[in-house]
Design a protein around this motif. Structure first.
Motif, short mmCIF file in Angstrom:
data_model
loop_
_atom_site.label_atom_id
_atom_site.label_comp_id
_atom_site.label_asym_id
_atom_site.label_seq_id
_atom_site.Cartn_x
_atom_site.Cartn_y
_atom_site.Cartn_z
N GLY A 206 -51.67 -37.55 31.77
CA GLY A 206 -52.11 -38.73 32.50
C GLY A 206 -50.95 -39.66 32.83
O GLY A 206 -50.89 -40.23 33.93
N VAL B 263 -57.30 -39.84 32.19
CA VAL B 263 -57.56 -41.02 33.03
C VAL B 263 -56.90 -42.25 32.43
O VAL B 263 -56.27 -43.05 33.14
N THR B 264 -57.02 -42.41 31.10
CA THR B 264 -56.42 -43.56 30.43
C THR B 264 -54.90 -43.57 30.60
O THR B 264 -54.29 -44.60 30.90
#
Length: 296
Positions: A219, A117-118
């Motif tokens: 990500g 997610v980051t």
């Protein structure tokens, strides 16, 4: 890798990862350091060449430079005249690459999920960032190479896109097509210093925290995928030296195909775009089948 690095939004690091040469590439670059001088004096040039995997690096560099020098004009033309076709192909390529990278994460935990997610948020923020217009100086060329090369070896973040953010993509591309040696030389020096420094850190992370690092890199690939979505409306322009309005690739609005047709009055070309996505997707899977495996 060279062809991918020419396109803003596609990373040469992604291609290296697909082909299974990502780890050998980082390790070979990491071994280029001042200790080679002592090794050369004591054991000779052949030992040094073998230590850094010189044949591998030279072959790879030759391929990258050949692609950049021969494809720069072709890619520029294709992105201008047939953007949906080209972006559809690369979108399929990146989606398949994302799936392959997800499979590389050995253990999924809350930490890996948070890193995905980051990485996605970080890459997305970069893709929607406003461009910075650097004054075209030799120092700016040097620092552009220093920064862009770090992105070029990261799956997901395009070095060409970083050049766009810095306002240096057009000057550097012009230098390539016109063979401006002073500019190309300084840009290359910046790239060399940047890649020798950054590769040490990235190689260490992959050796010590491989699953976590791959999760973050995955990500990045996911977050940057919006940049290569085929249907976009350009909402920003710049004025060139001739007074003509030139679209700014950075300032774009992502649209669904139907909305794209309504907003631009152009065909979404789904009959071509979908097969090109499938072609890009299939190409990655094919490359993965013949790639160098860790056990090779």
């Amino acid at each position: 890798m060279g062809a991918a690095d020419v396109v803003p939004g596609v990373s040469g690091g992604t291609i290296a990862f697909i082909m299974g040469i990502y780890d050998p590439l980082l390790e070979s670059i990491r071994r280029i350091n001042p200790s080679l001088i002592s090794k050369w004096n004591k054991e000779g040039i052949y030992v040094v060449w073998t230590h850094i995997n010189g044949t591998f690096l030279c072959s790879l560099l030759a391929g990258i430079l050949t692609a950049i020098l021969t494809l720069a004009k072709v890619v520029s033309y294709a992105l201008t005249e047939h953007p949906i076709v080209i972006w559809s192909f690369f979108f399929g390529l990146v989606i398949a690459s994302t799936i392959l990278m997800i499979k590389q994460v050995r253990n999924w935990s809350i930490i890996e999920i948070l890193l995905v997610v980051t990485g996605a948020v970080f890459a997305y923020v970069i893709t929607v960032a406003n461009p910075i217009t650097l004054e075209f100086t030799l120092l700016a060329v040097f620092f552009s190479g220093l920064i862009a090369i770090c992105a070029m070896i990261l799956p997901g973040i395009s070095g060409s896109f970083i050049l766009l953010l810095l306002g240096m993509y057009v000057p550097v591309l012009d230098a390539v097509t016109s063979f401006n040696l002073p500019v190309l030389g300084l840009f290359t020096v910046g790239c060399l210093i940047g890649i020798l420094s950054f590769s040490h850190m990235l190689s260490w992370l992959l050796n010590k925290f491989r699953s976590l690092t791959i999760a973050f890199l995955t990500g990045l690939l996911i977050g940057a995928s919006c940049k290569i979505w085929p249907w976009k409306e350009t909402i920003g322009f710049r004025v060139n030296t001739s007074g003509e309005q030139i679209p700014l690739p950075l300032i774009e609005k992502v649209l669904f195909p139907a909305a794209f047709e309504t907003a631009t009055g152009q065909s979404a070309q789904l009959d071509i775009a979908v097969p090109m996505m499938v072609l890009g997707f299939g190409l990655v899977l094919g490359l993965e089948k013949i790639s160098i495996k860790p056990s090779d």
